[in-house]
Enzyme design. Structure first.
Site, PDB file in Angstrom:
ATOM      1  CE1 TYR A 140      -4.255  -6.351   3.840  1.00  0.00           C
ATOM      2  CE2 TYR A 140      -3.458  -8.593   4.138  1.00  0.00           C
ATOM      3  CZ  TYR A 140      -4.024  -7.626   3.339  1.00  0.00           C
ATOM      4  OH  TYR A 140      -4.368  -7.931   2.044  1.00  0.00           O
ATOM      5  CE  LYS A 168      -1.445  -5.769   1.664  1.00  0.00           C
ATOM      6  NZ  LYS A 168      -1.200  -7.207   1.366  1.00  0.00           N
TER       7      LYS A 168
END
Length: 297
Positions: A140, A168
């Site tokens: 992320y 992400k």
């Protein structure tokens, strides 16, 4: 190393964590909400205990209980990704072990936040977590929250690990993402709902969404249309959903998602401090944004 080009499907929602009115974990509500997201909003996977799930204010025991409840409810028909990222590598590894033991299908690991490690520390953190677990990892990258961006060269080195399979991407830098996509086989998922279509255009595969608590069907149709070459439909769905893709972030997404879910009669409950529940004016604006997207709250 060649990975599944879409290891977590097309659409994931970073699910909020339902609480009871007194602020305790609502396990039955979590199961019901997960079922709604998978069966009605067409999610291929769910992220449990991400930031949207208020992970900074839930205990490790609550995270484990929540994960097991969602796995029992929908784990047979959706991939369940456990948010385990912290700014402490040892603690992140502990959470990764617990999630793997509970039966999670993957891990979401955010860049260590606040302590702002150098790139060598960022790389070592992700490699240590990947070494410690047998689960596939989604990295992320969200520098506006973490305080540190994952540099292109660092991301490419992290991608050499066999269990680092996806990103992400909430960096907001399509050029940097393009370079990583050109040099690795990482699956890129947008971490910003409104940036999904642009990311698809440079090789992304899907969305880890917040507004997708409500826009899941539109988001799935947008991604599917793009993949089949129907860019006219993909753009139409993007533009239709845009008021809610962006409006959900007028306040922190967790606040407005919970307000919208409550308006729909779905489990949500209050937020935990230091967040505060949506005001009447914020809910009114959210309803207007949703209506502009053709969604009634």
């Amino acid at each position: 190393m060649t990975h599944d080009p879409r290891p977590f499907g097309r659409l994931l929602t970073a699910m909020v964590t339902p609480f009871t009115p007194d602020g305790s974990l609502d396990i039955e509500g979590a199961a019901r909400l997960a079922t709604y997201l998978v069966d009605e909003q067409r999610n291929d996977a769910l992220v449990i205990s991400g930031t949207t799930g208020e992970s900074p204010t839930t205990t490790d025991a609550e995270k484990d209980t929540l994960l097991r409840a969602v796995l029992e409810a929908v784990g047979d028909r959706a991939r369940i990704v456990a948010g385990v990222g912290t700014n402490n590598t040892a603690h992140t590894i502990e959470l990764a072990h617990a999630a793997e033991k509970a039966g999670a299908h993957g891990l979401l690991v955010v860049t260590p936040y606040y302590n702002k490690p150098p790139q060598a520390g960022v790389e070592r953190h992700f490699r240590a977590v990947a070494d410690a677990s047998g689960l596939p990892i989604m990295v992320y990258d969200i520098p506006h929250r973490a305080g540190t961006a994952i540099a292109t060269e660092t991301m490419c080195r992290i991608a050499e690990h066999e269990r680092v399979v996806a990103v992400k991407d909430a960096k907001g830098d399509l050029i940097a993402s393009s370079w990583v996509l050109s040099r690795t086989d990482l699956a890129y998922y947008s971490g910003d709902d409104a940036a999904t279509l642009p990311l698809l255009a440079i090789g992304g595969v899907g969305l880890v969404g917040t507004s997708s608590h409500f826009t899941g069907v539109l988001a799935q149709e947008m991604i599917e249309a793009f993949e089949t070459g129907d860019t006219v439909t993909a753009l139409a769905r993007h533009r239709q959903a845009l008021p809610l893709f962006t409006g959900i972030f007028r306040s922190p997404g967790t606040i407005l998602v919970k307000a919208g879910l409550q308006a729909k009669g779905l489990p949500a409950g209050p937020v935990r401090s230091p967040l505060v529940d949506a005001s009447n004016d914020e809910l009114k604006q959210l309803r207007q944004d949703a209506a502009a997207a053709g969604i009634m709250l």
